[in-house]
Motif scaffolding. Structure first.
Motif, PDB file in Angstrom:
ATOM      1  N   ALA A  88     -26.116 -33.899  45.530  1.00 24.10           N
ATOM      2  CA  ALA A  88     -26.427 -33.043  44.315  1.00 24.10           C
ATOM      3  C   ALA A  88     -26.968 -33.744  42.959  1.00 24.10           C
ATOM      4  O   ALA A  88     -27.585 -33.672  42.372  1.00 24.10           O
ATOM      5  N   ILE A  89     -26.035 -34.824  42.843  1.00 24.23           N
ATOM      6  CA  ILE A  89     -26.107 -35.427  41.340  1.00 24.23           C
ATOM      7  C   ILE A  89     -27.274 -36.531  41.473  1.00 24.23           C
ATOM      8  O   ILE A  89     -28.067 -36.495  40.675  1.00 24.23           O
ATOM      9  N   LEU A  90     -27.513 -37.010  42.669  1.00 23.86           N
ATOM     10  CA  LEU A  90     -28.653 -37.788  42.743  1.00 23.86           C
ATOM     11  C   LEU A  90     -29.862 -37.084  42.888  1.00 23.86           C
ATOM     12  O   LEU A  90     -30.845 -37.676  42.378  1.00 23.86           O
ATOM     13  N   ARG A  91     -29.876 -35.882  43.302  1.00 22.33           N
ATOM     14  CA  ARG A  91     -31.020 -35.101  43.146  1.00 22.33           C
ATOM     15  C   ARG A  91     -31.368 -34.460  41.886  1.00 22.33           C
ATOM     16  O   ARG A  91     -32.405 -34.002  41.690  1.00 22.33           O
ATOM     17  N   ILE A 159     -13.811 -37.795  43.641  1.00 27.13           N
ATOM     18  CA  ILE A 159     -13.971 -39.524  43.172  1.00 27.13           C
ATOM     19  C   ILE A 159     -14.872 -40.129  44.111  1.00 27.13           C
ATOM     20  O   ILE A 159     -15.777 -40.936  43.426  1.00 27.13           O
ATOM     21  N   PHE A 160     -15.048 -40.085  45.347  1.00 27.79           N
ATOM     22  CA  PHE A 160     -16.055 -40.526  46.138  1.00 27.79           C
ATOM     23  C   PHE A 160     -17.592 -40.015  45.613  1.00 27.79           C
ATOM     24  O   PHE A 160     -18.235 -41.090  45.609  1.00 27.79           O
ATOM     25  N   ALA A 161     -17.620 -38.678  45.639  1.00 29.72           N
ATOM     26  CA  ALA A 161     -18.937 -38.436  45.251  1.00 29.72           C
ATOM     27  C   ALA A 161     -19.306 -38.601  43.675  1.00 29.72           C
ATOM     28  O   ALA A 161     -20.680 -38.790  43.573  1.00 29.72           O
ATOM     29  N   SER A 162     -18.317 -38.936  42.847  1.00 30.52           N
ATOM     30  CA  SER A 162     -18.710 -39.010  41.603  1.00 30.52           C
ATOM     31  C   SER A 162     -19.469 -40.606  41.635  1.00 30.52           C
ATOM     32  O   SER A 162     -19.881 -41.059  40.639  1.00 30.52           O
ATOM     33  N   LEU A 163     -19.284 -41.298  42.680  1.00 32.00           N
ATOM     34  CA  LEU A 163     -19.871 -42.660  42.627  1.00 32.00           C
ATOM     35  C   LEU A 163     -21.421 -42.611  42.528  1.00 32.00           C
ATOM     36  O   LEU A 163     -22.159 -43.628  41.903  1.00 32.00           O
ATOM     37  N   ALA A 164     -21.826 -41.469  42.816  1.00 28.00           N
ATOM     38  CA  ALA A 164     -23.232 -41.233  42.634  1.00 28.00           C
ATOM     39  C   ALA A 164     -23.809 -41.283  40.987  1.00 28.00           C
ATOM     40  O   ALA A 164     -25.131 -41.589  40.967  1.00 28.00           O
ATOM     41  N   PHE A 165     -22.891 -41.077  40.345  1.00 28.67           N
ATOM     42  CA  PHE A 165     -23.417 -41.463  38.800  1.00 28.67           C
ATOM     43  C   PHE A 165     -23.749 -42.953  38.507  1.00 28.67           C
ATOM     44  O   PHE A 165     -24.223 -43.228  37.518  1.00 28.67           O
ATOM     45  N   TRP A 166     -23.063 -43.864  39.588  1.00 35.17           N
ATOM     46  CA  TRP A 166     -23.345 -45.130  39.068  1.00 35.17           C
ATOM     47  C   TRP A 166     -24.390 -45.873  40.205  1.00 35.17           C
ATOM     48  O   TRP A 166     -24.953 -46.972  39.838  1.00 35.17           O
ATOM     49  N   PHE A 167     -24.241 -45.446  41.474  1.00 36.10           N
ATOM     50  CA  PHE A 167     -24.959 -46.102  42.570  1.00 36.10           C
ATOM     51  C   PHE A 167     -25.825 -45.198  43.501  1.00 36.10           C
ATOM     52  O   PHE A 167     -25.337 -44.119  43.671  1.00 36.10           O
ATOM     53  N   VAL A 241     -11.189 -37.597  35.350  1.00 35.06           N
ATOM     54  CA  VAL A 241     -11.660 -38.592  34.452  1.00 35.06           C
ATOM     55  C   VAL A 241     -12.762 -39.449  35.073  1.00 35.06           C
ATOM     56  O   VAL A 241     -13.616 -39.370  34.386  1.00 35.06           O
ATOM     57  N   VAL A 242     -12.762 -39.708  36.353  1.00 38.48           N
ATOM     58  CA  VAL A 242     -13.843 -40.263  36.869  1.00 38.48           C
ATOM     59  C   VAL A 242     -15.107 -39.540  36.917  1.00 38.48           C
ATOM     60  O   VAL A 242     -16.405 -40.058  36.413  1.00 38.48           O
ATOM     61  N   PHE A 243     -14.907 -38.255  37.220  1.00 37.43           N
ATOM     62  CA  PHE A 243     -16.243 -37.322  37.148  1.00 37.43           C
ATOM     63  C   PHE A 243     -16.847 -37.183  35.995  1.00 37.43           C
ATOM     64  O   PHE A 243     -17.975 -37.113  35.866  1.00 37.43           O
ATOM     65  N   HIS A 244     -15.802 -36.778  34.769  1.00 39.04           N
ATOM     66  CA  HIS A 244     -16.505 -36.710  33.585  1.00 39.04           C
ATOM     67  C   HIS A 244     -16.883 -37.933  32.932  1.00 39.04           C
ATOM     68  O   HIS A 244     -17.905 -37.817  31.771  1.00 39.04           O
ATOM     69  N   LEU A 245     -16.440 -38.966  33.276  1.00 36.51           N
ATOM     70  CA  LEU A 245     -17.003 -40.319  32.638  1.00 36.51           C
ATOM     71  C   LEU A 245     -18.445 -40.416  33.458  1.00 36.51           C
ATOM     72  O   LEU A 245     -19.336 -40.777  32.773  1.00 36.51           O
ATOM     73  N   GLY A 246     -18.452 -40.074  34.530  1.00 35.93           N
ATOM     74  CA  GLY A 246     -19.972 -39.960  34.996  1.00 35.93           C
ATOM     75  C   GLY A 246     -20.757 -39.271  34.427  1.00 35.93           C
ATOM     76  O   GLY A 246     -22.010 -39.281  34.327  1.00 35.93           O
ATOM     77  N   LEU A 247     -20.554 -37.872  34.451  1.00 32.91           N
ATOM     78  CA  LEU A 247     -20.957 -36.795  33.821  1.00 32.91           C
ATOM     79  C   LEU A 247     -21.700 -37.226  32.270  1.00 32.91           C
ATOM     80  O   LEU A 247     -22.808 -36.877  32.068  1.00 32.91           O
ATOM     81  N   ARG A 248     -20.682 -37.648  31.611  1.00 40.48           N
ATOM     82  CA  ARG A 248     -21.133 -38.337  30.263  1.00 40.48           C
ATOM     83  C   ARG A 248     -22.301 -39.292  30.458  1.00 40.48           C
ATOM     84  O   ARG A 248     -23.238 -39.391  29.522  1.00 40.48           O
ATOM     85  N   ARG A 249     -21.944 -40.034  31.377  1.00 43.81           N
ATOM     86  CA  ARG A 249     -23.031 -41.411  31.455  1.00 43.81           C
ATOM     87  C   ARG A 249     -24.618 -40.700  31.696  1.00 43.81           C
ATOM     88  O   ARG A 249     -25.508 -40.977  31.312  1.00 43.81           O
ATOM     89  N   TYR A 250     -24.410 -39.602  32.742  1.00 45.29           N
ATOM     90  CA  TYR A 250     -25.693 -38.655  33.196  1.00 45.29           C
ATOM     91  C   TYR A 250     -26.199 -38.173  32.057  1.00 45.29           C
ATOM     92  O   TYR A 250     -27.317 -37.993  31.900  1.00 45.29           O
TER      93      TYR A 250
END
Length: 257
Positions: A88-91, A159-167, A241-250
């Motif tokens: 969902a993040i990647l799409r 946490i695992f799914a949030s890796l999609a914000f970076w990879f 923390v990981v999800f919201h850091l990724g969301l901020r990056r997104y």
């Protein structure tokens, strides 16, 4: 309270949608229940021949599987969006959610309900009621273990799914990490030692998803409770923390590398 009501309404909608094709729903549910029953039968045959492994007997494994199936079934029925959150993040599916005032994470979790997970939930509850031989106190501890393990499992998956914000390849990676963690969780804790035990309490935290909660049921103590609750709380905080850091990056428009 508004966020909770929004989550509950969206989750209920997803559950109802999973009932839409009744034949498919029943086939998936029954298929998963049969699969879980077969796995329990293999353990029954194992203990019929060996009696115990590392101090664990059939009743211990029955309690463990009952707790794991119940927490996994609950997670996948009512929070099933975690299974493909990376996708969902990647799409870019979260673009529409960003324009709404409600929390993005809870809406992602409530997006989907997986029909086969009802088979896990049914199997887990059946094992706990009929096979685990729990008294009233044991049943209360088992429910607490399910809640603790559920929190740890969902946190780990976020946490695992949030890796999609970076990879960009995180969809497959996150699913593999989830499956490995679940697989490790279905074996007695006594078989792990050394680096495998470190792995089970860190990168693939089956220790906090299953081992610590089940340990609380097997040998109740304040130490066991602190380990189980502390581990789940720690991973929940890390997931946020990981999800919201990724969301901020997104939000800044950065794309996965």
């Amino acid at each position: 309270m508004g966020a909770i009501r929004t989550y509950a309404a969206q989750s209920l909608t997803a559950v109802r949608a999973s009932f839409a094709d009744r034949t498919n729903f029943v086939l998936q549910m029954v298929g998963m229940a049969v699969n879980n029953g077969f796995w329990l039968l293999l353990w029954f045959l194992f203990f019929a021949g060996f009696g115990q492994v590392g101090g664990w007997r059939l009743g211990d494994v029955a309690r463990m599987l009952g707790i794991i199936y119940t927490l996994f079934g609950t997670a996948t029925v009512f929070f099933g969006g975690y299974r493909d959150m990376a996708g969902a993040i990647l799409r870019g599916d979260i673009d529409a959610l960003l324009t709404q005032p409600k929390p993005v994470l809870t809406r992602l979790l409530a997006r989907e309900s997986i029909p086969s997970a009802w088979g896990d939930l049914l199997t887990g509850l059946t094992i706990l009621v009929f096979s685990a031989r729990l008294d009233a106190g044991g049943a209360a501890l088992a429910l607490a273990a399910v809640a603790i393990g559920l929190a740890a499992w969902l946190s780990t998956c976020v946490i695992f799914a949030s890796l999609a914000f970076w990879f960009s390849g995180a969809r497959t990676l996150s699913r593999d990490l989830m499956d490995f963690t679940l697989m490790i969780s279905t074996y007695p804790a006594s078989i792990y030692s050394g680096w495998t035990k470190v792995l089970a309490f860190s990168v693939l935290p089956a220790g906090f998803v299953a081992m610590a909660p089940v340990g609380l049921v097997r040998n109740p103590s304040w130490h066991a409770a602190a380990l189980a609750i502390g581990g789940a709380a720690g991973y929940a905080a890390l997931a946020l923390v990981v999800f919201h850091l990724g969301l901020r990056r997104y939000r800044r428009g950065a794309s996965p590398g």
